[in-house]
Enzyme design. Structure first.
Site, PDB file in Angstrom:
ATOM      1  N   GLU A   1      -7.143 -11.012  -6.452  1.00 23.79           N
ATOM      2  CA  GLU A   1      -8.293 -10.111  -6.665  1.00 23.79           C
ATOM      3  C   GLU A   1      -8.454  -9.788  -8.147  1.00 23.79           C
ATOM      4  O   GLU A   1      -9.559  -9.757  -8.682  1.00 23.79           O
ATOM      5  CB  GLU A   1      -8.095  -8.821  -5.860  1.00 23.79           C
ATOM      6  CG  GLU A   1      -8.214  -9.046  -4.361  1.00 23.79           C
ATOM      7  CD  GLU A   1      -7.717  -7.850  -3.547  1.00 23.79           C
ATOM      8  OE1 GLU A   1      -7.630  -6.731  -4.089  1.00 23.79           O
ATOM      9  OE2 GLU A   1      -7.400  -8.044  -2.365  1.00 23.79           O
TER      10      GLU A   1
ATOM     11  N   SER B   1       0.851  -1.196   0.000  1.00 22.89           N
ATOM     12  CA  SER B   1       0.000   0.000   0.000  1.00 22.89           C
ATOM     13  C   SER B   1       0.882   1.240   0.000  1.00 22.89           C
ATOM     14  O   SER B   1       1.962   1.246   0.595  1.00 22.89           O
ATOM     15  CB  SER B   1      -0.884  -0.017   1.247  1.00 22.89           C
ATOM     16  OG  SER B   1      -1.322   1.295   1.560  1.00 22.89           O
TER      17      SER B   1
END
Ligand code: ARG
Length: 460
Positions: A289, A276
């Site tokens: 994902e 992140s």
């Protein structure tokens, strides 16, 4: 200059040219286009429709074009409408008049039908190889984890204990079906449309068996109108790929859950995770994902082509050009997803202890405890109620069934004996489940043996 310019008195409007052109994407199958043309002229010469010298010149010209496109010395340029026009124009430029005979007895309609089939056939073979690699990875994981206990879930609630081998084995079955679907598509599509002409065959004495054979098809297609307008094989492939993506997506969903801080069943490799920009602690399962997300794109291609095809009268109509971009995109997406999934799962660390700890909690042995009572003469419905009572007691005491004392067991039902602990241990619960397809090691061994044989057969 257009291939079809003779009948026209004006240049095509530029927007029309761009809207109509397919060269931006059908350049992808220049190999297949040239392969088809070589087969076509070989047959034309055999039938005496063109001379042998002309055939030789055309083939040499086509081969040099193929080499130059591949090496980058011949850029595919956008002033041509499509790859077919591009190759033909270049051939005429290179070898002169003989090149003008290439398109004898052929239409771009049967040509593009052929090119697309050749392309898809190659892609299906490649996809089968990638899928087989993934299945081999799964087989190795299964062999390694026949004793790795984990909870099996229904409703995402812990249900009964299984093994990791068994859980992965469920996906193995899905991928085996996917593989056979790809085989089926190949079988049904492997008929050659070349020689169908624009829609109604031709008056030249073409030998369609010959071209079919030269291009490794089983036989020629049997109706010229269907030949130029059949896109069923693409719909079948898009459908098979959609199902495959659904399988990958489900597996990804589980990996995302297993990789979460709450589950910690697996740890994805750093090389297959991302971070992140703001939260320094994060390690995210983006690949899983993305694969899950990309299933939407492949389903979209299927829906799109089904919709495109539904109102098309026989035979060829330009709508069909829409089959290309979406099929190319879907094929590339699926190949990429299969490859990345393989890399992700084969580098992931499975945390046996966490899985086992989780399997030991949540009363996954409650059914086995009830079965124990049945073996000691209690009817199943009564046994179900007794164990339910004990579960309530455990929830109250915040412990597992295995933690109750024999007195506590007996207080609820005198049929319990000291062997209850062994009967409901995690390993007993799994090891005793040996019906066909169950997680017990004996049953699993039979499955692993069968898989091994099947995978070796497919690798041939
Ligand atoms: N680009 C066309 C396609 O992809 C090729 C066939 C063109 N045929 C025609 N009659 N305009 O479908």
């Amino acid at each position: 200059m257009k291939l079809w310019g003779g009948r026209f008195t004006k240049e095509t409007n530029e927007l029309v040219h761009n809207f109509n052109a397919s060269i931006g994407f059908d350049r992808k199958f220049y190999h297949q286009d040239i392969r088809g043309s070589i087969a076509h002229v070989t047959m034309l010469a055999k039938q005496g429709i063109i001379r042998d010298e002309e055939k030789d010149k055309i083939i040499a010209g086509l081969q040099s074009i193929e080499e130059d496109i591949t090496s980058g010395t011949l850029p595919i340029t956008a002033e041509h409408e499509d790859i077919h026009s591009f190759v033909e124009a270049n051939l005429i430029e290179r070898i002169g008049d003989a090149g003008k005979k290439l398109h004898t007895g052929r239409s771009r309609n049967d040509q593009v039908a052929l090119d697309m089939k050749l392309y898809v056939r190659d892609e299906v073979s490649e996809m089968k190889g990638i899928l087989l690699n993934l299945m081999n990875t799964l087989q190795a994981l299964m062999e390694e984890h026949t004793d790795t206990y984990m909870p099996g879930f229904t409703h995402l609630q812990k249900a009964q204990p299984v093994t990791l081998a068994h859980h992965i084995g469920a996906y193995m079955e899905m991928f085996k079906r996917d593989y056979t679907r790809l085989c089926d598509i190949y079988e049904r599509m492997n008929y050659c449309p070349l020689g169908a002409g624009a829609l109604a065959g031709t008056t030249y004495p073409l030998d369609r068996d010959c071209t079919a054979q030269l291009l490794d098809f089983y036989a020629p297609t049997l109706n010229s109108m269907d030949s130029v307008s059949d896109r069923d094989y693409l719909l079948e492939l898009l459908s098979a790929m959609s199902i495959m993506m659904m399988h990958l997506s489900r597996f990804c969903e589980e990996i995302i859950i297993w990789n979460s801080n709450e589950y910690r069943f697996i740890e994805l490799d750093d090389a297959y995770s991302t971070g992140s920009s703001i939260m320094p602690q994060k390690k995210n399962p983006d690949i899983a994902e993305l694969i899950r997300g990309k299933s939407g794109r492949v389903y979209g291609a299927l829906t799109s082509l089904l919709t495109t095809m539904k109102g098309i009268p026989l035979a060829y109509n330009k709508d069909m050009q829409e089959d290309k971009e979406l099929s190319f995109d879907a094929i590339d997406t699926v190949k990429g997803c299969l490859t990345l999934f393989d890399g992700m799962i084969s580098t992931a660390a499975f945390r046996k202890k966490e899985m086992e700890r989780s399997a030991a909690g949540g009363f996954t042995n409650a059914t086995d405890a009830a079965d124990y009572l049945v073996k000691n003469g209690v009817p199943f419905r009564d046994a179900h109620g007794i164990i339910g009572q004990l579960v309530l007691l455990c929830i109250d005491k915040n412990c597992a069934l295995d933690d109750l004392t024999l007195d506590e067991f007996k207080a609820v039902c005198p049929a319990f004996e000291a062997d209850i602990y062994d009967a409901i241990s995690l390993s007993t619960c799994v090891t005793r489940r040996n019906t066909i397809g169950a997680p017990g090691q004996e049953a699993m061994k039979r499955v692993l043996d069968a898989n091994k044989k099947q995978l070796a057969e497919w690798a041939k």
